[in-house]
Design an enzyme around this catalytic site. Sequence first.
Site: not given
Length: 395
Positions: A72-73, A198, A200, A332
Amino acid sequence: MMQERTYLDWNATTPLRREAREAMAAAWDVIGNPSSIHAEGRRARGLMENARATLAAAVGAQPRNVIFTSGGTEANALALSSGLQSNKQILDRLIVSAIEHASVLAGGQFAPDRLARLPVQRSGVVDLDALRPMLAGRPPALVSVMLANNETGAIQPVAEVADLVHEAGGLLHVDAVQAFGKIDFNIKALNIDLLSVSAHKIGGPKGTGALVLAENVIGPRALIQGGGQERGRRAGTENVAGIAGFGAAVKAAVAARAGEMARIEILRNRLEQGLRQTQGSDQDGSQAGVIFSQDVARLPNTTLFGVPGLKAETAVVRFDLEGIAVSSGSACSSGKVQPSHVLQAMGYGPELVRSAIRFSLGWETTDADIERAIKAWRKLSGALLRKDETVLEQF
């Protein structure tokens, strides 16, 4: 003998679904490079394209507009890169909501003087009245607003934001990493231009994500260059096993979503009831607990709870010693407990901000898990009300 564990930190990451594990195991035996034209390469590409089609169908997009990333980042960073155009005009101005993930708040490739932050209301929902003047009478902007907040679970009015942004000639990026698999949405119905997801967070492998584009979106410019993979938008040999696992997780999550989330919401409500019942208050109300964003639509699995006088890091450690995994917010920050920028943006004072604990549930969460969490909170809450520092400060 190992202590029985209760995992209530599903917003940080989820267990790998059986379907994803099996898909990845099968993909590991495929030796071809998906860019090769021989039979082995075509087999690898077939696995990847099946996953691409599955993800596209789940969000209402076209497979050719799915760009696989490392997570996602990276998807967010790619969305906020240069080269995006609206009505043949390159967008050089970025507006992000104040409660976004750190990868969005960083602004991607936009210069700091081209970045503005959209405030949110006390409820944790973006302020549409503040957005209007930020868009009016100015060059078109790229606007980034998440679909659901990862800490409070508050669902944002994305369709309304999209209307304002498009009326002003801009584009809308939506970080749906936390919402995907939990609530039903469609990129076309919400009028989203760029969407980040994302693996996960839905039972897929870590290290795999995607940026999904609406039709006719021009750009963004590739961050990783040097190859023609992903239609020239993300160079490098694709993670075939991870992508195959992502596709399998998407299929499983979508199929089970309605039933899973209805059951999980009942458990979440039971947890919140227990937190309120076991957490009393002083006569002046100074110890009253707060469930953040409780009066707006939220993800069915998420509770962010705070009590003045309690340090979040203390609570997280005490829960951990009781065999229960919870968090103090986003996962994060390299394991660091930091004040929540989300709650600060919502206007809460330092004492409540420092106290916030996040409980997030998933498909393996049981009634017994909720009862264990309530029991552990009852013990910690009692110490809080007694102001028992030997318990509150013990690590």
